[in-house]
Design a protein around this motif. Structure first.
Motif, short mmCIF file in Angstrom:
data_model
loop_
_atom_site.label_atom_id
_atom_site.label_comp_id
_atom_site.label_asym_id
_atom_site.label_seq_id
_atom_site.Cartn_x
_atom_site.Cartn_y
_atom_site.Cartn_z
N SER A 189 -10.40 -2.48 0.83
CA SER A 189 -9.24 -1.78 1.30
C SER A 189 -8.22 -3.17 1.26
CB SER A 189 -9.20 -1.35 2.81
OG SER A 189 -8.05 -0.98 3.02
N TRP A 190 -8.64 -4.30 1.87
CA TRP A 190 -7.85 -5.40 1.69
C TRP A 190 -7.42 -5.95 0.37
CZ3 TRP A 190 -8.85 -10.05 -0.72
CH2 TRP A 190 -8.13 -11.24 -0.31
N SER A 191 -8.40 -5.73 -0.57
CA SER A 191 -7.91 -6.17 -1.82
C SER A 191 -7.07 -5.31 -2.62
CB SER A 191 -9.25 -6.17 -2.65
OG SER A 191 -9.86 -4.88 -3.02
N SER A 192 -6.98 -4.02 -2.31
CA SER A 192 -6.10 -3.05 -3.16
C SER A 192 -4.87 -3.28 -2.29
CB SER A 192 -6.86 -1.69 -2.55
OG SER A 192 -6.66 -1.24 -1.19
N SER A 193 -4.76 -3.65 -0.88
CA SER A 193 -3.48 -3.84 -0.57
C SER A 193 -2.58 -5.26 -1.43
CB SER A 193 -3.37 -4.23 0.96
OG SER A 193 -4.15 -5.15 1.37
N LEU A 194 -3.44 -6.04 -1.61
CA LEU A 194 -2.94 -7.40 -2.59
C LEU A 194 -2.54 -6.74 -3.74
CD1 LEU A 194 -4.25 -10.75 -2.43
CD2 LEU A 194 -4.01 -9.59 -4.29
N TYR A 195 -3.41 -5.76 -4.33
CA TYR A 195 -3.08 -5.56 -5.82
C TYR A 195 -1.95 -4.57 -5.74
CZ TYR A 195 -6.74 -8.22 -7.59
OH TYR A 195 -7.86 -9.41 -7.99
N CYS A 196 -1.75 -3.91 -4.81
CA CYS A 196 -0.70 -3.04 -4.62
C CYS A 196 0.83 -3.79 -4.96
CB CYS A 196 -0.30 -2.49 -3.34
SG CYS A 196 -1.46 -0.71 -3.30
N LYS A 197 0.85 -5.26 -4.37
CA LYS A 197 1.99 -6.04 -4.58
C LYS A 197 2.11 -6.40 -5.75
CE LYS A 197 1.19 -8.24 0.11
NZ LYS A 197 1.07 -9.52 0.54
N VAL A 198 1.06 -6.53 -6.71
CA VAL A 198 0.98 -6.79 -8.17
C VAL A 198 1.59 -5.71 -8.89
CG1 VAL A 198 -0.43 -7.47 -10.12
CG2 VAL A 198 -0.88 -8.31 -7.80
N PHE A 199 1.17 -4.52 -8.45
CA PHE A 199 1.26 -3.18 -9.40
C PHE A 199 2.72 -2.28 -8.69
CE2 PHE A 199 -3.11 -3.91 -10.47
CZ PHE A 199 -2.87 -4.32 -11.67
N ARG A 200 3.29 -3.02 -7.82
CA ARG A 200 4.43 -2.25 -7.45
C ARG A 200 5.55 -1.66 -8.30
NH1 ARG A 200 5.98 -5.69 -3.55
NH2 ARG A 200 4.47 -4.89 -1.95
N GLY A 201 5.70 -0.52 -8.15
CA GLY A 201 6.60 0.03 -9.14
C GLY A 201 5.87 0.25 -10.82
N ILE A 202 4.64 0.14 -10.93
CA ILE A 202 4.05 0.21 -12.37
C ILE A 202 2.86 1.02 -12.23
CG2 ILE A 202 2.81 -1.10 -14.11
CD1 ILE A 202 4.22 -3.76 -12.94
N GLY A 203 2.99 2.36 -12.84
CA GLY A 203 1.99 3.08 -12.79
C GLY A 203 1.81 4.03 -11.54
N ASP A 204 0.61 4.70 -11.56
CA ASP A 204 0.10 5.64 -10.32
C ASP A 204 -1.18 4.56 -9.62
OD1 ASP A 204 -0.33 7.17 -8.19
OD2 ASP A 204 -1.31 8.67 -9.47
N PHE A 205 -0.78 3.27 -9.35
CA PHE A 205 -1.88 2.64 -9.04
C PHE A 205 -2.41 3.10 -7.48
CE2 PHE A 205 -3.25 -1.31 -6.41
CZ PHE A 205 -4.62 -1.38 -7.11
N HIS A 206 -3.68 2.84 -7.55
CA HIS A 206 -4.37 3.03 -6.30
C HIS A 206 -5.76 2.62 -6.33
CE1 HIS A 206 -4.44 6.97 -7.86
NE2 HIS A 206 -5.43 7.37 -7.33
N LEU A 207 -6.45 2.59 -5.14
CA LEU A 207 -7.89 2.40 -4.87
C LEU A 207 -8.60 3.92 -5.11
CD1 LEU A 207 -10.55 0.68 -4.50
CD2 LEU A 207 -9.76 0.87 -2.13
N VAL B 11 -1.47 -14.30 -8.96
CA VAL B 11 -1.36 -15.66 -7.99
C VAL B 11 -0.44 -15.58 -6.80
CG1 VAL B 11 -0.81 -18.06 -8.38
CG2 VAL B 11 -2.49 -16.90 -10.10
N GLU B 12 0.70 -14.88 -7.38
CA GLU B 12 1.85 -14.81 -6.56
C GLU B 12 1.47 -13.97 -5.11
OE1 GLU B 12 5.00 -13.36 -8.59
OE2 GLU B 12 5.31 -15.16 -9.87
N ALA B 13 0.91 -13.02 -5.52
CA ALA B 13 0.22 -12.24 -4.30
C ALA B 13 -0.48 -12.84 -3.47
CB ALA B 13 -0.20 -10.87 -4.97
N ALA B 14 -1.51 -13.77 -3.93
CA ALA B 14 -2.43 -14.31 -3.25
C ALA B 14 -1.66 -15.45 -2.66
CB ALA B 14 -3.53 -15.19 -4.05
N GLY B 15 -0.66 -15.90 -2.94
CA GLY B 15 0.22 -16.89 -2.43
C GLY B 15 1.10 -16.37 -1.03
N THR B 16 1.17 -15.04 -0.88
CA THR B 16 1.82 -14.30 0.18
C THR B 16 0.67 -14.34 1.40
OG1 THR B 16 1.15 -12.07 -0.30
CG2 THR B 16 3.27 -12.98 -1.29
N GLN B 17 -0.70 -14.46 1.06
CA GLN B 17 -1.51 -14.61 2.24
C GLN B 17 -2.47 -15.75 2.44
OE1 GLN B 17 -4.06 -10.89 2.66
NE2 GLN B 17 -2.57 -9.75 1.14
#
Length: 266
Positions: free
Chosen positions: A118-136, A214-220
Motif C-alpha cells: 500500500s505504501w509503495s502504491s501511494s508513492l507510485y500514484c505520484k509518478v502516474f498522477r493524471g496518466i492512465g488508470d493506475f492503481h494497485l 526519483v522525485e517521488a522518493a525525494g518527497t519521503q
C-alpha cells in the motif's frame, strides 16, 4: 545519471544508486547484501539489464512455471532470487526499482506485505498522477486491468525490501517461455500473458518515468547519491548470496519429473 544530494530536514536519509544495464544477477546480489548487512536505507534504480533472463521467486517450481524444454533449447538463463513473488522474464526493456528500508524508517508503516504494498502504491500514484488508470490491483501495478509492474518482497527482523520489475516494453516471443501460473490473481481471469500485460512505454517516456520515480522518493526521503563502490564498504559482515542461476541439470531434472508424471510413472 546521478541526482544532486538533497537534504530535506525531518525526512529519513536514503542512499540512491542509479544504474543502466546492470546484470540482473549482480543487482539481486547487491540488494540481498544490503538487506542482510547494511543498517542504512537504499533505493536502487536499474534501467534495463543484459540478455533475456528468467527470474523466479524463492519458492518457485520450474516445472510449474516454465516451458522447460524451450528454456533449455534456447539456453535462457534462469535465476532463483531471494525474495518471494512470481516469475518474470527481464531484459534491456525492463526497468527495476527497489526500496530497502529499516523497519522504523517509514512512520506508522507496519512491516508486513500488504502495508508495504500500500505504501509503495501511494508513492507510485505520484509518478502516474493524471496518466492512465493506475492503481494497485492485488499485488500488481496496473493500468485498468492490464499489468505492467510486478512486485516481490522480503521482510527480515530489522528491514524490508520491496522491488518491482516494470515492463517498459517486452518481446512477445519471450513470453512463450512462461507457463500460465496455477496461482494467479483473480482479476487475471485466466488471460494469457499477452492479453494480461501492457507496455509502460505507451503511457510515459522512459526517462520521465525514472526521473519522476526519483522525485517521488525525494518527497519521503532525503536522498544521497552513491556509486556502486559504496556497497563494498557498507558493511564488514561476511556475505554469501542465496540468489543464483539454476543449472541445466536442475532444469532438466524438473522437465524429466514432469514427463514421468504425464506418463504415470512412479
Amino acid at each position: 545519471m546521478l541526482v544532486p544530494q538533497t537534504r530535506n530536514i525531518g525526512l529519513p536519509m536514503m542512499n540512491l544508486m542509479r544504474f543502466k544495464g546492470l546484470p540482473i544477477l549482480q543487482q539481486l546480489h547487491i540488494e540481498e547484501q544490503l538487506l542482510r548487512t547494511s543498517s542504512e536505507n537504499w533505493c536502487i534504480v536499474n534501467d534495463g539489464t543484459n540478455d533475456p533472463t528468467i527470474v523466479m521467486g524463492v519458492s518457485g517450481k520450474p516445472a510449474e512455471l516454465l516451458e522447460i524444454e524451450s528454456v533449455l533449447h534456447d539456453q535462457v538463463p534462469v535465476i532463483r532470487r531471494f525474495t518471494g513473488g512470481g516469475t518474470v522474464i527481464v531484459d534491456h526493456q525492463t526497468i527495476f526499482v527497489t526500496f530497502i528500508c529499516n523497519k522504523e524508517t517509514v512512520p506508522d508503516l507496519q512491516p508486513y506485505p500488504r502495508p508495504i504494498m500500500s505504501w509503495s502504491s501511494s508513492l507510485y500514484c505520484k509518478v502516474f498522477r493524471g496518466i492512465g488508470d493506475f492503481h494497485l490491483r492485488e499485488n500488481d501495478y496496473v493500468f485498468g486491468d492490464h499489468k505492467f509492474g510486478g512486485n516481490a518482497q522480503s521482510i527480515t527482523k530489522n528491514k524490508w525490501i520491496h522491488h518491482t520489475s516494470f515492463l517498459w516494453d517486452f518481446d512477445v516471443r519471450n513470453m512463450a517461455y512462461l507457463k500460465l501460473p496455477k496461482r494467479a490473481p483473480a482479476y487475471r481471469s485466466a488471460r494469457g500473458h499477452l492479453d494480461f500485460i501492457c507496455r509502460l512505454k505507451d503511457y510515459m517516456p522512459r526517462s520521465t518515468f525514472i526521473n519522476k520515480t526519483v522525485e517521488a522518493a525525494g518527497t519521503q526521503f532525503s536522498l544521497r547519491s552513491l556509486e556502486l563502490e559504496a556497497v563494498v564498504t557498507c558493511s564488514e559482515t561476511e556475505f554469501r548470496p542465496s540468489t543464483r542461476f539454476l543449472t541445466n541439470e536442475e532444469l532438466a531434472a524438473a522437465a524429466a519429473a514432469v514427463s514421468e508424471q504425464q506418463l504415470g510413472l512412479p
